[in-house]
Design a protein around this motif. Structure first.
Motif, PDB file in Angstrom:
ATOM      1  N   CYS A   3      41.971  31.968 -44.798  1.00 38.87           N
ATOM      2  CA  CYS A   3      42.620  33.064 -44.080  1.00 38.87           C
ATOM      3  C   CYS A   3      42.223  33.065 -42.605  1.00 38.87           C
ATOM      4  O   CYS A   3      43.063  33.250 -41.735  1.00 38.87           O
ATOM      5  CB  CYS A   3      42.255  34.409 -44.706  1.00 38.87           C
ATOM      6  SG  CYS A   3      43.007  34.666 -46.306  1.00 38.87           S
ATOM      7  N   SER A  10      45.606  40.328 -43.891  1.00 39.60           N
ATOM      8  CA  SER A  10      46.448  41.307 -44.566  1.00 39.60           C
ATOM      9  C   SER A  10      45.951  42.714 -44.272  1.00 39.60           C
ATOM     10  O   SER A  10      44.755  42.967 -44.312  1.00 39.60           O
ATOM     11  CB  SER A  10      46.405  41.057 -46.075  1.00 39.60           C
ATOM     12  OG  SER A  10      46.967  42.145 -46.763  1.00 39.60           O
ATOM     13  N   LYS A  13      43.804  44.742 -47.112  1.00 34.82           N
ATOM     14  CA  LYS A  13      42.379  44.599 -47.403  1.00 34.82           C
ATOM     15  C   LYS A  13      41.498  45.432 -46.484  1.00 34.82           C
ATOM     16  O   LYS A  13      40.618  46.134 -46.932  1.00 34.82           O
ATOM     17  CB  LYS A  13      41.977  43.128 -47.339  1.00 34.82           C
ATOM     18  CG  LYS A  13      40.563  42.895 -47.802  1.00 34.82           C
ATOM     19  CD  LYS A  13      40.258  41.433 -47.912  1.00 34.82           C
ATOM     20  CE  LYS A  13      38.848  41.246 -48.408  1.00 34.82           C
ATOM     21  NZ  LYS A  13      38.450  39.868 -48.447  1.00 34.82           N
ATOM     22  N   ARG A  96      39.718  42.350 -55.746  1.00 39.08           N
ATOM     23  CA  ARG A  96      41.057  42.223 -55.177  1.00 39.08           C
ATOM     24  C   ARG A  96      41.827  41.064 -55.790  1.00 39.08           C
ATOM     25  O   ARG A  96      41.244  40.092 -56.234  1.00 39.08           O
ATOM     26  CB  ARG A  96      40.964  42.002 -53.668  1.00 39.08           C
ATOM     27  CG  ARG A  96      40.321  43.176 -52.959  1.00 39.08           C
ATOM     28  CD  ARG A  96      40.348  43.006 -51.462  1.00 39.08           C
ATOM     29  NE  ARG A  96      39.727  44.127 -50.795  1.00 39.08           N
ATOM     30  CZ  ARG A  96      40.316  45.299 -50.563  1.00 39.08           C
ATOM     31  NH1 ARG A  96      41.552  45.484 -50.933  1.00 39.08           N
ATOM     32  NH2 ARG A  96      39.670  46.267 -49.967  1.00 39.08           N
ATOM     33  N   ASP A  97      43.141  41.186 -55.763  1.00 34.18           N
ATOM     34  CA  ASP A  97      44.024  40.113 -56.178  1.00 34.18           C
ATOM     35  C   ASP A  97      43.943  39.003 -55.139  1.00 34.18           C
ATOM     36  O   ASP A  97      44.062  39.264 -53.936  1.00 34.18           O
ATOM     37  CB  ASP A  97      45.461  40.634 -56.291  1.00 34.18           C
ATOM     38  CG  ASP A  97      46.428  39.562 -56.718  1.00 34.18           C
ATOM     39  OD1 ASP A  97      46.939  38.860 -55.814  1.00 34.18           O
ATOM     40  OD2 ASP A  97      46.652  39.409 -57.928  1.00 34.18           O
ATOM     41  N   ARG A  98      43.746  37.793 -55.575  1.00 37.41           N
ATOM     42  CA  ARG A  98      43.564  36.662 -54.665  1.00 37.41           C
ATOM     43  C   ARG A  98      44.789  36.400 -53.790  1.00 37.41           C
ATOM     44  O   ARG A  98      44.675  36.013 -52.635  1.00 37.41           O
ATOM     45  CB  ARG A  98      43.240  35.423 -55.470  1.00 37.41           C
ATOM     46  CG  ARG A  98      42.952  34.207 -54.627  1.00 37.41           C
ATOM     47  CD  ARG A  98      42.543  33.057 -55.476  1.00 37.41           C
ATOM     48  NE  ARG A  98      41.194  33.327 -55.953  1.00 37.41           N
ATOM     49  CZ  ARG A  98      40.340  32.397 -56.328  1.00 37.41           C
ATOM     50  NH1 ARG A  98      40.696  31.148 -56.339  1.00 37.41           N
ATOM     51  NH2 ARG A  98      39.147  32.714 -56.736  1.00 37.41           N
ATOM     52  N   ASP A  99      45.974  36.630 -54.320  1.00 38.75           N
ATOM     53  CA  ASP A  99      47.192  36.325 -53.571  1.00 38.75           C
ATOM     54  C   ASP A  99      47.617  37.444 -52.630  1.00 38.75           C
ATOM     55  O   ASP A  99      47.982  37.203 -51.483  1.00 38.75           O
ATOM     56  CB  ASP A  99      48.337  36.003 -54.530  1.00 38.75           C
ATOM     57  CG  ASP A  99      48.070  34.746 -55.346  1.00 38.75           C
ATOM     58  OD1 ASP A  99      47.459  33.806 -54.800  1.00 38.75           O
ATOM     59  OD2 ASP A  99      48.464  34.719 -56.524  1.00 38.75           O
ATOM     60  N   THR A 100      47.583  38.679 -53.107  1.00 39.32           N
ATOM     61  CA  THR A 100      48.074  39.801 -52.302  1.00 39.32           C
ATOM     62  C   THR A 100      46.972  40.508 -51.527  1.00 39.32           C
ATOM     63  O   THR A 100      47.255  41.260 -50.606  1.00 39.32           O
ATOM     64  CB  THR A 100      48.753  40.852 -53.198  1.00 39.32           C
ATOM     65  OG1 THR A 100      47.763  41.452 -54.053  1.00 39.32           O
ATOM     66  CG2 THR A 100      49.879  40.236 -54.011  1.00 39.32           C
ATOM     67  N   MET A 101      45.715  40.311 -51.915  1.00 40.94           N
ATOM     68  CA  MET A 101      44.543  40.971 -51.332  1.00 40.94           C
ATOM     69  C   MET A 101      44.544  42.480 -51.565  1.00 40.94           C
ATOM     70  O   MET A 101      43.766  43.207 -50.974  1.00 40.94           O
ATOM     71  CB  MET A 101      44.399  40.669 -49.835  1.00 40.94           C
ATOM     72  CG  MET A 101      44.138  39.194 -49.544  1.00 40.94           C
ATOM     73  SD  MET A 101      42.846  38.452 -50.576  1.00 40.94           S
ATOM     74  CE  MET A 101      41.426  39.357 -50.082  1.00 40.94           C
ATOM     75  N   GLU A 102      45.423  42.948 -52.431  1.00 42.88           N
ATOM     76  CA  GLU A 102      45.392  44.360 -52.802  1.00 42.88           C
ATOM     77  C   GLU A 102      44.330  44.548 -53.868  1.00 42.88           C
ATOM     78  O   GLU A 102      44.069  43.656 -54.675  1.00 42.88           O
ATOM     79  CB  GLU A 102      46.748  44.830 -53.320  1.00 42.88           C
ATOM     80  CG  GLU A 102      47.750  45.009 -52.224  1.00 42.88           C
ATOM     81  CD  GLU A 102      48.951  45.813 -52.674  1.00 42.88           C
ATOM     82  OE1 GLU A 102      48.914  46.403 -53.777  1.00 42.88           O
ATOM     83  OE2 GLU A 102      49.924  45.847 -51.917  1.00 42.88           O
ATOM     84  N   LYS A 104      42.460  45.732 -57.253  1.00 41.12           N
ATOM     85  CA  LYS A 104      42.896  45.769 -58.649  1.00 41.12           C
ATOM     86  C   LYS A 104      42.555  47.104 -59.304  1.00 41.12           C
ATOM     87  O   LYS A 104      42.711  47.275 -60.498  1.00 41.12           O
ATOM     88  CB  LYS A 104      42.232  44.634 -59.429  1.00 41.12           C
ATOM     89  CG  LYS A 104      42.748  43.274 -59.038  1.00 41.12           C
ATOM     90  CD  LYS A 104      42.194  42.195 -59.939  1.00 41.12           C
ATOM     91  CE  LYS A 104      42.817  40.857 -59.658  1.00 41.12           C
ATOM     92  NZ  LYS A 104      42.371  39.835 -60.621  1.00 41.12           N
TER      93      LYS A 104
END
Length: 122
Positions: A3, A10, A13, A96-102, A104
């Motif tokens: 990143c 993002s 995060k 956090r979700d690895r793809d969206t960085m939102e 969990k």
């Protein structure tokens, strides 16, 4: 690391990880003193990559967190309920979700002393 190199940040995060390789063990040990310090309005989390024994007596599982939770705001809210505020917090981690960085919806709070666990749960 990817990143930062590609500048893929993002807003979901609100915090980022950096990995630093020190030339000496003494330098790495000295860096640990900065854990919990504030830089640009955010608390630093400094630890080593060496395996450590997780102390369950100092950890609190955090559930039902908003998926777009801001780590600094969460830290502020948790610190407000602890006797020594930010000094009682050793580490805060939001999963956090690895793809969206939102987020969990879960995380972990690690306190400096086991006595703080009851305060955090109150």
């Amino acid at each position: 690391r990817v990143c930062a190199q590609r500048r893929l940040f993002s807003d979901a995060k609100g915090s980022y990880n950096a990995y630093v390789v020190f030339t000496t063990a003494e330098a790495a040990t000295a860096a640990l003193a900065h854990n919990g310090r504030v830089l640009a309005g955010r608390h630093l989390r400094v630890d080593t990559s060496a395996p450590s024994r997780f102390d369950h007596a100092r950890a609190v599982f955090l559930g039902q967190l908003p998926h777009r939770v801001d780590e600094q705001r969460l830290r502020e809210a948790l610190a407000a309920g602890l006797a020594h505020g930010h000094d009682d917090i050793e580490q805060l981690r939001i999963i956090r979700d690895r793809d969206t960085m939102e987020g969990k919806g879960v995380g972990y709070l690690v306190l400096t002393e086991p006595r703080g666990v009851l305060e955090a749960l109150a």
